[in-house]
Scaffold this motif. Sequence first.
Motif, mmCIF file in Angstrom:
data_model
loop_
_atom_site.group_PDB
_atom_site.id
_atom_site.type_symbol
_atom_site.label_atom_id
_atom_site.label_comp_id
_atom_site.label_asym_id
_atom_site.label_seq_id
_atom_site.Cartn_x
_atom_site.Cartn_y
_atom_site.Cartn_z
ATOM 1 N N PHE A 174 21.938 -0.346 -20.099
ATOM 2 C CA PHE A 174 21.052 0.041 -18.997
ATOM 3 C C PHE A 174 19.739 -0.736 -19.069
ATOM 4 C CE2 PHE A 174 17.862 2.560 -16.855
ATOM 5 C CZ PHE A 174 18.511 2.985 -15.705
ATOM 6 N N LEU A 175 19.172 -0.845 -20.274
ATOM 7 C CA LEU A 175 17.915 -1.579 -20.454
ATOM 8 C C LEU A 175 18.104 -3.062 -20.160
ATOM 9 C CD1 LEU A 175 14.956 -1.630 -21.351
ATOM 10 C CD2 LEU A 175 15.749 -1.912 -23.712
ATOM 11 N N PHE A 176 19.214 -3.623 -20.617
ATOM 12 C CA PHE A 176 19.497 -5.040 -20.379
ATOM 13 C C PHE A 176 19.591 -5.324 -18.880
ATOM 14 C CE2 PHE A 176 22.487 -8.533 -19.695
ATOM 15 C CZ PHE A 176 21.906 -9.533 -20.462
ATOM 16 N N GLN A 177 20.301 -4.465 -18.158
ATOM 17 C CA GLN A 177 20.439 -4.660 -16.716
ATOM 18 C C GLN A 177 19.100 -4.486 -16.005
ATOM 19 O OE1 GLN A 177 23.567 -2.172 -15.164
ATOM 20 N NE2 GLN A 177 25.186 -3.453 -16.022
ATOM 21 N N ALA A 178 18.304 -3.542 -16.471
ATOM 22 C CA ALA A 178 16.985 -3.328 -15.866
ATOM 23 C C ALA A 178 16.111 -4.570 -16.031
ATOM 24 C CB ALA A 178 16.312 -2.116 -16.500
ATOM 25 N N ILE A 179 16.138 -5.152 -17.231
ATOM 26 C CA ILE A 179 15.358 -6.373 -17.483
ATOM 27 C C ILE A 179 15.860 -7.514 -16.603
ATOM 28 C CG2 ILE A 179 14.818 -8.141 -19.208
ATOM 29 C CD1 ILE A 179 14.908 -5.911 -21.319
ATOM 30 N N SER A 180 17.174 -7.614 -16.472
ATOM 31 C CA SER A 180 17.762 -8.664 -15.635
ATOM 32 C C SER A 180 17.326 -8.522 -14.180
ATOM 33 C CB SER A 180 19.287 -8.602 -15.735
ATOM 34 O OG SER A 180 19.880 -9.510 -14.836
ATOM 35 N N ILE A 181 17.338 -7.302 -13.680
ATOM 36 C CA ILE A 181 16.919 -7.052 -12.295
ATOM 37 C C ILE A 181 15.455 -7.410 -12.099
ATOM 38 C CG2 ILE A 181 16.501 -5.222 -10.590
ATOM 39 C CD1 ILE A 181 19.015 -3.830 -11.714
ATOM 40 N N ILE A 182 14.628 -7.031 -13.058
ATOM 41 C CA ILE A 182 13.190 -7.317 -12.967
ATOM 42 C C ILE A 182 12.937 -8.822 -12.981
ATOM 43 C CG2 ILE A 182 10.996 -7.120 -14.203
ATOM 44 C CD1 ILE A 182 11.967 -4.331 -15.123
ATOM 45 N N ILE A 183 13.651 -9.543 -13.846
ATOM 46 C CA ILE A 183 13.485 -10.997 -13.924
ATOM 47 C C ILE A 183 13.825 -11.649 -12.587
ATOM 48 C CG2 ILE A 183 14.458 -13.115 -14.919
ATOM 49 C CD1 ILE A 183 14.681 -11.626 -17.575
ATOM 50 N N VAL A 184 14.976 -11.284 -12.038
ATOM 51 C CA VAL A 184 15.410 -11.881 -10.768
ATOM 52 C C VAL A 184 14.439 -11.536 -9.642
ATOM 53 C CG1 VAL A 184 17.193 -11.832 -8.988
ATOM 54 C CG2 VAL A 184 17.850 -11.984 -11.390
ATOM 55 N N ALA A 185 14.102 -10.258 -9.520
ATOM 56 C CA ALA A 185 13.232 -9.828 -8.415
ATOM 57 C C ALA A 185 11.826 -10.405 -8.549
ATOM 58 C CB ALA A 185 13.175 -8.301 -8.376
ATOM 59 N N TRP A 186 11.269 -10.318 -9.740
ATOM 60 C CA TRP A 186 9.884 -10.721 -9.966
ATOM 61 C C TRP A 186 9.691 -12.218 -9.791
ATOM 62 C CZ3 TRP A 186 5.645 -8.176 -9.670
ATOM 63 C CH2 TRP A 186 4.469 -8.617 -10.285
ATOM 64 N N PHE A 187 10.507 -12.996 -10.488
ATOM 65 C CA PHE A 187 10.301 -14.442 -10.471
ATOM 66 C C PHE A 187 10.771 -15.082 -9.163
ATOM 67 C CE2 PHE A 187 10.538 -13.904 -15.244
ATOM 68 C CZ PHE A 187 9.169 -13.982 -15.401
ATOM 69 N N GLU A 188 11.806 -14.523 -8.561
ATOM 70 C CA GLU A 188 12.228 -15.077 -7.270
ATOM 71 C C GLU A 188 11.139 -14.873 -6.221
ATOM 72 O OE1 GLU A 188 15.943 -15.159 -4.149
ATOM 73 O OE2 GLU A 188 15.717 -13.416 -5.435
ATOM 74 N N SER A 189 10.526 -13.698 -6.225
ATOM 75 C CA SER A 189 9.458 -13.442 -5.256
ATOM 76 C C SER A 189 8.274 -14.374 -5.490
ATOM 77 C CB SER A 189 9.004 -11.979 -5.339
ATOM 78 O OG SER A 189 8.406 -11.691 -6.591
ATOM 79 N N PHE A 190 7.969 -14.671 -6.754
ATOM 80 C CA PHE A 190 6.847 -15.562 -7.050
ATOM 81 C C PHE A 190 7.156 -17.002 -6.640
ATOM 82 C CE2 PHE A 190 3.333 -13.668 -9.579
ATOM 83 C CZ PHE A 190 3.697 -12.351 -9.401
ATOM 84 N N ILE A 191 8.406 -17.418 -6.799
ATOM 85 C CA ILE A 191 8.789 -18.758 -6.347
ATOM 86 C C ILE A 191 8.657 -18.854 -4.829
ATOM 87 C CG2 ILE A 191 10.720 -20.374 -6.116
ATOM 88 C CD1 ILE A 191 11.692 -19.408 -8.868
ATOM 89 N N GLU A 192 9.119 -17.828 -4.135
ATOM 90 C CA GLU A 192 9.006 -17.802 -2.673
ATOM 91 C C GLU A 192 7.545 -17.853 -2.243
ATOM 92 O OE1 GLU A 192 11.176 -17.988 -0.409
ATOM 93 O OE2 GLU A 192 13.104 -17.392 -1.250
ATOM 94 N N ILE A 193 6.724 -17.033 -2.887
ATOM 95 C CA ILE A 193 5.307 -16.956 -2.516
ATOM 96 C C ILE A 193 4.603 -18.285 -2.771
ATOM 97 C CG2 ILE A 193 3.101 -15.887 -3.151
ATOM 98 C CD1 ILE A 193 4.701 -13.283 -3.634
#
Length: 261
Positions: A174-193
Motif C-alpha cells: 500500500f505504501l509503495f503504491q502510494a509513493i508511486s502515485i505521488i511521484i507520477v502525479a506530483w512530477f508530471e504536474s510540475f513538468i506540465e507547469i
Amino acid sequence: MKDFNLQNAFKAEKMVLIFAGFYPSRYGKKNALLMLSAIVNISITLIQYSSMLIFIFSNLSDIIKISEVLLYFMTATSFICKLVNIILQNENLLKIEEMLQNSLFTKVSIEEEYILKHYIQNGRLSTNIFKVLTALAASFYVVFPLIDGDSNVKKFSLLSWYPFDQNNYYYEVFLFQAISIIIVAWFESFIEILFIIMMVLSRAQFEILKHRLTRIVKHTKENEEGEDDELVQKRLRRCIIHYNYVLRFVLHIYLLPTHYL
C-alpha cells in the motif's frame, strides 16, 4: 529600464525537478545525489508500471479489471514518456534558460514590467489551481481503498501483479503504491507547469513587442513632428531583433517533445 528575472516565474518547478533528478543541474558535487534521486524515482515508477502491465496481460478476459487498471496506467504511460523526453532535452532546457537571461527579455520599462507581472500572475493562478486538483486526485486515489466497502477486505489503490501474496505485505505494498502515485502525479504536474509558464513568457514577450512598436515614434508637445529618423530606425531595428529572438525562443519550446504529450 530595469532588470526582470524571468526565471523566477518557474523557479519552484525547476527546483523540485532538479532535486528529483529530472532537470539539468549545475550543482557540481551534488550531481551524484541528484542522479541517485532520479534512479529511485524512476525505479519506483517503472516497477509499479511493470506490475500493472503484467496484471493487464494476466487478466485480458476481465474487461472490468482492465478498465480500472487502464485509468491510471495511461497516466503513468504519459508521465514516463514526458520524463524520457525532458531528460533527452536537457541541453535544450539550458538553452532556454540562457535565452531568458538575454537583455532583450530582461531589460524592461515600468509599463513592460507590469505586462510581464500580469501574464505571470495569471499563469500562476491557473497552474496553482492545476496543482490543487492534481493533489486532490492523487489523494483520493491513495485513500479510496481505505474508505471503500468492507474494512475487513484488504484493498489496494492500484490493481497490480507482484511475485508474492500482496495480502501478506499489505502495508508495504500500500505504501509503495502510494509513493508511486505521488511521484507520477506530483512530477508530471510540475513538468506540465514548467512548459505552461514558458509559453506564458513567450506570449508576454509578444505583448511587450507590440507595446514597443506602438512607441517607436514619440511625439511631445515641444516636438509635434516627432523624433529624427535615425532614432526611429534604431528603435525599429531593435524591435525586429526582439521579434526574431522571440521566435527563436518559441522554437526551442516547440522542439520540446514534452509539450505535446
